[in-house]
Design a protein around this motif. Structure first.
Motif, PDB file in Angstrom:
ATOM      1  N   VAL A   1       0.846  -1.207   0.000  1.00 47.07           N
ATOM      2  CA  VAL A   1       0.000   0.000   0.000  1.00 47.07           C
ATOM      3  C   VAL A   1       0.877   1.251   0.000  1.00 47.07           C
ATOM      4  N   ALA A   2       1.922   1.251   0.815  1.00 50.51           N
ATOM      5  CA  ALA A   2       2.836   2.398   0.855  1.00 50.51           C
ATOM      6  C   ALA A   2       3.514   2.590  -0.498  1.00 50.51           C
ATOM      7  N   ARG A   3       3.911   1.500  -1.126  1.00 42.77           N
ATOM      8  CA  ARG A   3       4.588   1.578  -2.436  1.00 42.77           C
ATOM      9  C   ARG A   3       3.663   2.190  -3.492  1.00 42.77           C
ATOM     10  N   LEU A   4       2.382   1.875  -3.406  1.00 46.14           N
ATOM     11  CA  LEU A   4       1.428   2.377  -4.407  1.00 46.14           C
ATOM     12  C   LEU A   4       1.186   3.877  -4.278  1.00 46.14           C
ATOM     13  N   GLY A   5       1.352   4.425  -3.082  1.00 43.44           N
ATOM     14  CA  GLY A   5       1.211   5.860  -2.875  1.00 43.44           C
ATOM     15  C   GLY A   5      -0.165   6.399  -3.235  1.00 43.44           C
ATOM     16  N   ALA A   6      -1.202   5.680  -2.868  1.00 38.17           N
ATOM     17  CA  ALA A   6      -2.569   6.095  -3.205  1.00 38.17           C
ATOM     18  C   ALA A   6      -2.978   7.344  -2.440  1.00 38.17           C
ATOM     19  N   ALA A   7      -3.836   8.123  -3.072  1.00 36.47           N
ATOM     20  CA  ALA A   7      -4.385   9.308  -2.415  1.00 36.47           C
ATOM     21  C   ALA A   7      -5.336   8.909  -1.295  1.00 36.47           C
ATOM     22  N   ASP A   8      -6.091   7.834  -1.513  1.00 36.56           N
ATOM     23  CA  ASP A   8      -7.059   7.359  -0.524  1.00 36.56           C
ATOM     24  C   ASP A   8      -6.863   5.870  -0.293  1.00 36.56           C
ATOM     25  N   VAL A   9      -6.933   5.461   0.970  1.00 38.08           N
ATOM     26  CA  VAL A   9      -6.840   4.047   1.333  1.00 38.08           C
ATOM     27  C   VAL A   9      -8.044   3.703   2.200  1.00 38.08           C
ATOM     28  N   ILE A  10      -8.757   2.689   1.770  1.00 39.49           N
ATOM     29  CA  ILE A  10      -9.854   2.134   2.561  1.00 39.49           C
ATOM     30  C   ILE A  10      -9.296   0.867   3.193  1.00 39.49           C
ATOM     31  N   HIS A  11      -9.264   0.801   4.511  1.00 40.73           N
ATOM     32  CA  HIS A  11      -8.703  -0.380   5.178  1.00 40.73           C
ATOM     33  C   HIS A  11      -9.820  -1.224   5.769  1.00 40.73           C
ATOM     34  N   ARG A  12      -9.817  -2.487   5.439  1.00 42.12           N
ATOM     35  CA  ARG A  12     -10.803  -3.437   5.967  1.00 42.12           C
ATOM     36  C   ARG A  12     -10.027  -4.546   6.671  1.00 42.12           C
ATOM     37  N   ASP A  13     -10.121  -4.586   7.999  1.00 36.88           N
ATOM     38  CA  ASP A  13      -9.415  -5.591   8.801  1.00 36.88           C
ATOM     39  C   ASP A  13     -10.395  -6.694   9.166  1.00 36.88           C
ATOM     40  N   LEU A  14     -10.098  -7.900   8.709  1.00 27.98           N
ATOM     41  CA  LEU A  14     -10.980  -9.028   8.947  1.00 27.98           C
ATOM     42  C   LEU A  14     -10.615  -9.808  10.217  1.00 27.98           C
ATOM     43  N   ALA A  15      -9.755  -9.226  11.069  1.00 29.96           N
ATOM     44  CA  ALA A  15      -9.439  -9.873  12.348  1.00 29.96           C
ATOM     45  C   ALA A  15     -10.709  -9.995  13.187  1.00 29.96           C
ATOM     46  N   THR A  16     -11.589  -9.010  13.039  1.00 29.77           N
ATOM     47  CA  THR A  16     -12.929  -9.135  13.608  1.00 29.77           C
ATOM     48  C   THR A  16     -13.771  -9.762  12.507  1.00 29.77           C
ATOM     49  N   PRO A  17     -14.146 -11.031  12.675  1.00 23.79           N
ATOM     50  CA  PRO A  17     -14.795 -11.757  11.575  1.00 23.79           C
ATOM     51  C   PRO A  17     -16.111 -11.140  11.124  1.00 23.79           C
ATOM     52  N   LEU A  18     -16.360 -11.299   9.852  1.00 26.61           N
ATOM     53  CA  LEU A  18     -17.628 -10.902   9.260  1.00 26.61           C
ATOM     54  C   LEU A  18     -18.644 -12.016   9.513  1.00 26.61           C
TER      55      LEU A  18
ATOM     56  N   GLU B   1     -19.404  -1.619  -2.193  1.00 28.50           N
ATOM     57  CA  GLU B   1     -19.121  -0.221  -2.495  1.00 28.50           C
ATOM     58  C   GLU B   1     -17.630   0.079  -2.304  1.00 28.50           C
ATOM     59  N   GLU B   2     -17.010  -0.502  -1.275  1.00 25.57           N
ATOM     60  CA  GLU B   2     -15.560  -0.331  -1.087  1.00 25.57           C
ATOM     61  C   GLU B   2     -14.802  -0.872  -2.291  1.00 25.57           C
ATOM     62  N   LEU B   3     -15.210  -2.026  -2.795  1.00 24.97           N
ATOM     63  CA  LEU B   3     -14.574  -2.601  -3.984  1.00 24.97           C
ATOM     64  C   LEU B   3     -14.751  -1.696  -5.194  1.00 24.97           C
ATOM     65  N   LYS B   4     -15.959  -1.180  -5.367  1.00 25.83           N
ATOM     66  CA  LYS B   4     -16.238  -0.322  -6.521  1.00 25.83           C
ATOM     67  C   LYS B   4     -15.414   0.960  -6.481  1.00 25.83           C
ATOM     68  N   GLN B   5     -15.180   1.514  -5.300  1.00 26.70           N
ATOM     69  CA  GLN B   5     -14.414   2.753  -5.173  1.00 26.70           C
ATOM     70  C   GLN B   5     -12.938   2.568  -5.477  1.00 26.70           C
ATOM     71  N   ALA B   6     -12.424   1.353  -5.278  1.00 28.89           N
ATOM     72  CA  ALA B   6     -10.981   1.115  -5.374  1.00 28.89           C
ATOM     73  C   ALA B   6     -10.513   0.903  -6.803  1.00 28.89           C
TER      74      ALA B   6
END
Length: 193
Positions: free
Chosen positions: A27-44, A78-83
């Motif tokens: 993610v750091a290498r890509l240098g994106a203007a916006d990052v949406i972070h989804r942590d699945l450590a808390t299960p869906l 929606e997160e997928l569509k934005q990325a």
């Protein structure tokens, strides 16, 4: 130029996780203007009969309860569509993906929303996106006959239209952890930003 990255972590380990570290570096290498972070450590939540019923009810006929059942799925889609780029940290657990990542996939692979069926077969609806998967394993070599994680992720991402999939692998770490990490670092450096 990458504008928005969806960064998904799926390791059960919130500290000391190789895939969390590698995906953060990507993610750091890509240098994106916006990052949406989804942590699945808390299960869906897992799919159940009520969710499936809501999903297969035409959108204009859904009750408020059914709409609520699908609201998390709608948010994830929606997160997928934005990325522009999706970065997934995916440790290989027992030759496949963590159950939390499978739960995410079940919630985003929706007929009529992220893919559709045609007379010639399924068509993904999320085209024009790139995915980079950071994998780590103890003994499974990425791309080998016993690696069901990267082949599954390539397939399911392609199924929803994301066909540009790159793998960064720190695999077989139980055999040579230092060498596996060095190889992954080289792969990250070679990624186009």
């Amino acid at each position: 130029m990458t504008r928005t990255v969806l960064h998904i972590d799926s390791s059960a380990r919130t500290e000391g996780s190789v895939t969390r570290d590698l995906s953060a570096q990507i993610v750091a290498r890509l240098g994106a203007a916006d990052v949406i972070h989804r942590d699945l450590a808390t299960p869906l939540p897992l799919l159940d009969g009520a969710w499936v019923g809501a999903n297969f009810t035409p959108a204009d006929q859904r009750s408020e309860e059914q709409k609520q059942l699908l609201s998390l799925s709608d948010t994830l889609i929606e997160e997928l569509k934005q990325a522009d780029t999706i970065v997934i940290g995916a440790p290989i657990y027992n030759f496949s993906v963590p159950s939390t990542l499978k739960a995410w996939i079940d919630l985003v692979a929706r007929v009529g929303v992220t893919f559709r069926y045609t007379e010639t077969g399924p068509v993904g609806l999320l085209e024009g996106k790139r995915a980079i998967i950071a994998v780590a394993s103890g003994g499974t070599q990425a791309g080998s006959d016993i690696d069901f994680a990267t082949t599954y992720l390539r397939h399911v991402l392609g199924f929803i239209g994301i066909t540009e999939v790159e793998i960064v692998a720190a695999d077989a770490m139980s055999i040579d952890a230092e060498g596996a990490l060095a190889k992954a670092q080289d792969q990250i450096k070679a990624l186009a930003a």
